[in-house]
Design a protein around this motif. Structure first.
Motif, PDB file in Angstrom:
ATOM      1  N   TRP A 170      -4.840  -0.751   3.206  1.00 13.54           N
ATOM      2  CA  TRP A 170      -4.694   0.513   2.483  1.00 13.54           C
ATOM      3  C   TRP A 170      -3.234   0.923   2.315  1.00 13.54           C
ATOM      4  CZ3 TRP A 170      -2.174   4.481   4.991  1.00 13.54           C
ATOM      5  CH2 TRP A 170      -2.060   4.367   6.384  1.00 13.54           C
ATOM      6  N   LEU A 171      -2.328   0.278   3.065  1.00 19.80           N
ATOM      7  CA  LEU A 171      -0.909   0.616   2.957  1.00 19.80           C
ATOM      8  C   LEU A 171      -0.289   0.161   1.637  1.00 19.80           C
ATOM      9  CD1 LEU A 171       0.252  -0.370   6.565  1.00 19.80           C
ATOM     10  CD2 LEU A 171       0.062   1.949   5.640  1.00 19.80           C
ATOM     11  N   GLU A 172      -0.938  -0.785   0.952  1.00 18.35           N
ATOM     12  CA  GLU A 172      -0.407  -1.288  -0.316  1.00 18.35           C
ATOM     13  C   GLU A 172      -0.164  -0.126  -1.272  1.00 18.35           C
ATOM     14  OE1 GLU A 172       0.940  -3.895  -3.062  1.00 18.35           O
ATOM     15  OE2 GLU A 172      -0.168  -4.815  -1.409  1.00 18.35           O
ATOM     16  N   GLY A 173       1.053  -0.045  -1.803  1.00 18.41           N
ATOM     17  CA  GLY A 173       1.381   1.049  -2.724  1.00 18.41           C
ATOM     18  C   GLY A 173       2.854   1.054  -3.054  1.00 18.41           C
ATOM     19  N   ARG A 174       3.404   2.251  -3.264  1.00 21.39           N
ATOM     20  CA  ARG A 174       4.806   2.357  -3.677  1.00 21.39           C
ATOM     21  C   ARG A 174       5.761   1.864  -2.593  1.00 21.39           C
ATOM     22  NH1 ARG A 174       7.270   7.352  -4.979  1.00 21.39           N
ATOM     23  NH2 ARG A 174       6.068   8.219  -3.256  1.00 21.39           N
ATOM     24  N   SER A 175       5.393   2.059  -1.323  1.00 19.70           N
ATOM     25  CA  SER A 175       6.318   1.752  -0.233  1.00 19.70           C
ATOM     26  C   SER A 175       6.096   0.380   0.388  1.00 19.70           C
ATOM     27  CB  SER A 175       6.197   2.816   0.867  1.00 19.70           C
ATOM     28  OG  SER A 175       6.463   4.098   0.358  1.00 19.70           O
TER      29      SER A 175
END
Length: 678
Positions: free
Chosen positions: A544-549
């Motif tokens: 779920w950490l996948e993203g902008r950061s």
């Protein structure tokens, strides 16, 4: 027998790329080869009568070979139709025409006189080659200075294995190592009795030293075996190269004459060499014959969860080093069985001479299979395979490779949770798991013949639990090469991780801590900075950490490019055991590292100086920002890393290496192995 000369075909101008191809400077639809003033290779093709497969063969050469080469085509007793096809469809080929059949050996002998390349490569006209076919042969010859001849992998048209080197038997008959024998696992680089002349590299100076093929084997068969034995008398070796691949229509040019010609040439061969065959094996003993041809090396079988792909995790980088160190020793032959599965392409190991065993139970049941040493990694593999090894290989010495003490790793997680949570629901099960792991590892240490650790600290703990020898092979990897990119040429933060251990692993918990406690502070100071994370199939509790950061880049077989691109590496381990290899790996790649105090456990003073170590989230973030913004701070730590790497490299040769360990465990000098084992 008078040759017809180069003719119009040989005189056509070359065209296309280095290898040529259809069209080019010739007429549409022609196969045109580029003229090379200094060819590296002289590819010799002998065709007879109709030669129905010749043009597809030459087409495959023109489309796949990139190194400088020339093609010499011998036409033995060609039909009018073949001559017309050659004239109409080939360009840039040197053609020798003979009105009578000189046979395979005679045709090659005639062409070799005209050859200009450093290497002669013989190719059957009923074959189609894959990309890299010729270059892999040359690469082997250059890496192995005593290799006078190098042969290829022959596949049937359906791509099943037809030949992976060949064996000579006691009665003078021959066999190919193939799928047809039902044995498998033969596609690894090794010395062999001989390789068939249908795809065979020969050094041109060796060819002239031997005087070429003996014409007593006219028109075909056994001339390649005879040449190999004569080369052996002069100290030359024959090697098989698995990455040189061609599809071959077996006996496509001989048809029903095959058996008659074979037996007639065999009789000639026995007349010449029969008294020299007494040391060979009876027909069918493939494993023993292969071992003899390799020079009776000490045979080592390695059992691990996966093939040693550094992209899975730094522990597998260490396993890859172990394989390469052992395989580089000519007195050792290594086979590996991946107990869970092969995540990497096994072809990456083939050039090292490592044998990949897919079905271990079937392999150990084959007559002649034996190993002097078995190396078992990880407790689960000891539980599953130890009794089988003792039963099937009663004479083998068993080494347990303790890349980490698992009970300490689990206990460290227990202690971490006790400090960070009042009563985590995992704790009862983890405490029981730690106790069971301690009992199992104690049983392992007392059962095996030797144990390998990666630090003196853990070695001392193991020595207290066993009377068996305990060796230390330091946690320093051979694979990493220092990256070259400057501070300005890099961006972002990198974490090299593997996710095979699933949720709750040190990698998972460390990344969650970093994402919650450190990354927001970093992003506040460096809004455009991202964390790039390696590893296939991250578990759901971190995906779920996948993203902008955070960017999950997936599995990488080769980490060199990844480390070349990142500016800062992190090692946020919160609990574990032993030396943290991912921290060592980042140091060796020359990328400044920010690590937790746990991630530098087991480091000496100099190695600690090369890492910015802190377990305080705010300080961890400040260190990343300092490395990211300040080239002077970045270069200072990089220089410390390079100094540590130089010192470690200088001392590596004097360290206790795997080859010494194998010698100690077997208890037989490898220099004496031929006398003691034959």
């Amino acid at each position: 027998g008078r040759p017809g000369g180069a003719g119009r075909c040989g005189g056509r101008p070359g065209g296309g790329g280095r290898g040529g191809g259809r069209g080019g400077a010739g007429e549409p639809g022609m196969i045109v080869f580029r003229a090379e003033p200094e060819p590296l290779m002289s590819i010799i093709v002998v065709a007879w009568q109709e030669a129905p497969y010749l043009l597809p063969c030459l087409q495959s050469v023109s489309e796949t070979v990139t190194a400088p080469y020339e093609v010499l085509l011998v036409l033995n007793e060609p039909s009018p139709d073949l001559e017309a096809r050659v004239e109409r469809e080939l360009g840039g080929v040197r053609v020798l025409r003979f009105r009578t059949n000189l046979g395979f050996g005679g045709g090659v002998n005639a062409a070799a006189v005209e050859a200009r390349g450093e290497f002669l490569i013989l190719l059957n006209d009923d074959s189609v080659v894959d990309r890299g076919w010729a270059e892999s042969l040359v690469d082997t010859a250059r890496r192995r200075p005593r290799a006078g001849m190098v042969g290829s992998t022959y596949l049937h048209p359906d791509r099943s294995l037809q030949e992976a080197g060949s064996v000579l038997w006691l009665d003078g008959s021959t066999s190919a190592f193939s799928d047809e024998e039902g044995l498998g696992h033969w596609r690894f680089e090794r010395r062999v009795d001989y390789c068939s002349g249908g795809s065979l590299l020969i050094r041109r100076d060796v060819w002239h030293q031997l005087g070429g093929f003996d014409d007593r084997y006219y028109p075909a068969y056994y001339e390649d075996m005879d040449l190999a034995l004569r080369a052996g008398d002069l100290g030359w070796e024959v090697w098989y190269q698995p990455l040189s691949i061609l599809r071959h229509v077996r006996s496509g040019s001989a048809g029903r004459l095959h058996r008659f010609l074979y037996e007639r040439s065999r009789a000639q061969f026995l007349h010449r060499w029969g008294r020299r065959l007494d040391h060979l094996q009876a027909r069918g003993w493939f494993e023993t014959a292969a071992w003899r041809a390799m020079g009776y090396p000490t045979r080592v079988l390695i059992l691990d969860d996966h093939l040693p792909d550094p992209g899975i995790g730094a522990g597998y980088g260490r396993a890859r080093d172990t394989l390469e160190v052992l395989a580089a020793d000519p007195g050792i032959h290594v086979a590996i069985h991946a107990t869970i599965g092969a995540r990497m392409n096994p072809e990456l190991l083939l050039r090292t001479g490592v044998r990949v065993i897919e079905d271990l139970d079937r392999h150990l049941a084959v007559k002649g299979v034996d190993y002097e040493v078995v190396v078992i990694s990880r407790p689960n593999n000891f539980e599953d395979y130890y009794q089988m090894i003792r039963r099937r290989l009663p004479g083998a010495r068993v080494i347990y490779d303790a890349e980490a003490l698992f009970y300490r790793r689990i206990q460290a997680k227990v202690e971490y949770l006790e400090q960070t949570a009042a009563e985590d629901p995992q704790l009862p099960d983890l405490r029981a798991e730690a106790a069971a792991a301690r009992v199992l590892e104690r049983r392992i240490f007392s059962s095996v013949d030797a144990v390998v650790c990666i630090s003196e600290e853990e070695a001392d703990l193991v020595r207290a639990q066993t009377d068996s020898p305990v060796h230390v092979v330091e946690a320093w990897l051979a694979t990493p090469r220092t990256t070259r990119a400057t501070h300005a040429e890099r961006a972002h933060i990198g974490l090299v991780a593997g996710w095979a251990a699933g949720p709750g692993s040190p990698n998972t918990e460390g990344l969650l801590w970093f994402a919650r406690e450190v990354l927001p502070r970093v992003r506040a100071a460096l809004p455009g900075c991202r964390l790039r994370v390696t590893g296939a199939h991250p578990p759901a509790d971190i995906a779920w950490l996948e993203g902008r950061s955070v960017e999950f880049v997936g599995h990488l077989h080769d980490l060199q490019d990844f480390y070349e691109e990142i500016r800062v590496a992190i090692s946020p381990t919160l609990f574990g055991a032993g030396v943290k290899l991912k921290t060592v790996e980042a140091i060796q790649y020359g990328v400044p590292v920010v690590a937790t105090d746990e991630a530098v456990g087991g480091f000496d003073t100099e190695m600690r100086r090369a890492v910015w170590a802190t377990s305080d989230p705010a300080e961890f973030a400040r260190a990343i920002v300092a490395f990211y913004r300040d080239p002077d701070v970045w270069n200072d730590f990089r220089e410390r890393e390079l100094a540590v790497s130089r010192d470690a490299a200088a001392g590596a040769a004097a360290g206790h290496r795997w080859t010494d360990l194998i010698r100690d465990t077997v208890g037989v000098s490898m220099d004496d192995r031929g006398e003691k084992l034959s």
